[in-house]
Design an enzyme around this catalytic site. Structure first.
Site, short mmCIF file in Angstrom:
data_model
loop_
_atom_site.label_atom_id
_atom_site.label_comp_id
_atom_site.label_asym_id
_atom_site.label_seq_id
_atom_site.Cartn_x
_atom_site.Cartn_y
_atom_site.Cartn_z
N HIS A 140 0.87 -1.18 0.00
CA HIS A 140 0.00 0.00 0.00
C HIS A 140 0.90 1.23 0.00
CE1 HIS A 140 -3.70 2.32 0.81
NE2 HIS A 140 -2.86 3.13 1.44
N CYS A 141 0.80 2.02 -1.04
CA CYS A 141 1.67 3.18 -1.20
C CYS A 141 0.96 4.43 -0.71
CB CYS A 141 2.08 3.35 -2.66
SG CYS A 141 3.20 4.74 -2.94
N PRO A 142 1.43 5.06 0.37
CA PRO A 142 0.76 6.28 0.85
C PRO A 142 0.95 7.46 -0.09
CG PRO A 142 2.76 5.86 2.11
CD PRO A 142 2.56 4.67 1.22
#
Length: 374
Positions: free
Chosen positions: A205-207
């Site tokens: 999950h890439c912020p």
């Protein structure tokens, strides 16, 4: 209407629904619910995928932390604006023949637009969400031998289905049951704790993009970080070229820096961010070449295991960069009738509440069995 933990419960009276909808802060969501009440139908994405952000009627899907896109966009756009308004303008005057100078400006604007478009594709696309099971298998009833209450009675506890083994390219791969989505996860699928969904070929999950990176948006994610690396190198090189021209005009590097301090600022900025996006690009080049994901790399770090998905470096790159993207499993814009909504709402309850109700039901079953035995 009652709003509880993001769940909207609509009663039978449309007048009461209309009054309660005034409490919703977002005008967009209020209008969508008013239209749904008039049709007596409800958007599927508004019922099940409540942790995500949808715009344009469910055509674009963002993660719950999509606001971080503003920061990412500013980190790209602001340096480019500074470059175009200062460095590129000076290069147009310095380079003999304005065509080359204008070409630098045009390439910068076009390539930045391409990077932003890749960012949008990565963030606004379904990453490969696996639909939740609306008809989950019945949990097995077992007795916990370590826990007993009065008269020696053992407390029943629910037992979820055990892991299964499937064969992938001649290698046994274990697939687990997801207690949240109530299904067996496909191989390489994992449940994202941020988005609260199972995602196929889950990478991470890439912020920075506010979205999970999975099977359907990994290609655009890789192209985004690699293109951002090229953009950093380009702006760094052109800023250094501008300092070179100013040194020829003013004689010393200090006078050149004094004449165009923003060129030095851009060089330092691009050098710092080049370590981040450049290192990330090199890391994902390694992952693509070995057909691994970020999650698998860190999850099984130091563990010897067969690589069931490695087909060779060339075929691995072809699979990621040249294969056709599979269509989404979800019909986010589909509508369900009001009588179907209750079933969907039940499957969306909090896990703690589910466990409490299951425990109560099992206790009743246990008591009933004791009465029958007596």
């Amino acid at each position: 209407m009652v709003v509880c933990n993001g769940i909207i419960l609509v009663g039978s009276s449309q007048v009461q629904d209309f009054q309660k909808l005034q409490l919703i802060a977002s005008t967009r969501k209020r209008d969508a619910h008013l239209r749904a009440i008039r049709r007596q139908t409800f958007s599927l994405y508004d019922i099940i995928f409540y942790t995500r952000i949808f715009i344009f009627g469910g055509r674009l899907i963002f993660g719950p932390d999509a606001r971080s896109l503003i920061i990412t966009t500013l980190l790209i756009v602001v340096p480019v604006i500074i470059f175009c308004t200062n460095v590129a303008r000076n290069l147009i005057n310095e380079i003999s023949g304005n065509i080359a100078g204008y070409a630098i400006l045009l390439v910068t604007v076009a390539f930045t637009s391409y990077v932003l478009l890749l960012l949008l594709f990565t963030s606004a696309r379904d990453p490969g969400i696996v639909p939740r099971n609306l008809h989950p298998p019945t949990e097995e009833i077992c007795y916990d031998s370590s826990t007993s209450i009065d008269m020696g009675r053992q407390t029943p506890t629910p037992r979820l289905p055990p892991p299964k083994e499937v064969v992938v390219n001649g290698v046994l791969v274990k697939v687990k049951y997801c207690s949240t989505c109530l299904l067996y996860r496909p191989p390489r699928c994992s449940h994202c704790s941020v988005c609260d969904n199972c995602v196929e070929r889950f990478d991470h999950h890439c912020p920075w993009v506010g979205q999970c990176v999975g099977m359907r948006n990994y290609r655009s994610f890789f192209l985004f970080i690699s293109s951002a690396t090229v953009l950093c190198i380009f702006i760094f090189a052109m800023s250094a070229l501008n300092i070179k021209f100013l040194m020829d005009d003013y004689g010393t590097v200090w006078k050149a820096i004094k004449e165009s301090p923003l060129s030095v600022v851009l060089m330092v900025y691009c050098f710092i961010f080049l370590w981040f996006v450049g290192g990330l690009t090199c890391f994902h080049l390694y992952l693509i070449g070995t057909n691994q994901t970020t999650y698998e790399t860190f999850r099984y770090r130091g563990v010897e295991r067969p690589r069931a998905y490695d087909r060779g470096c060339l075929k691995n790159f072809q699979e990621v960069l040249c294969s056709k993207i599979k269509p989404s499993r979800n019909k986010f814009r589909a509508y369900v009738q009001e009588n179907e909504r209750g079933d969907l709402e039940v499957n969306r309850r909090e896990k703690v509440e589910d466990d409490r109700e299951i425990g109560g039901d099992l206790l009743k079953i246990s008591e009933r069995r004791e009465v029958d035995d007596a």
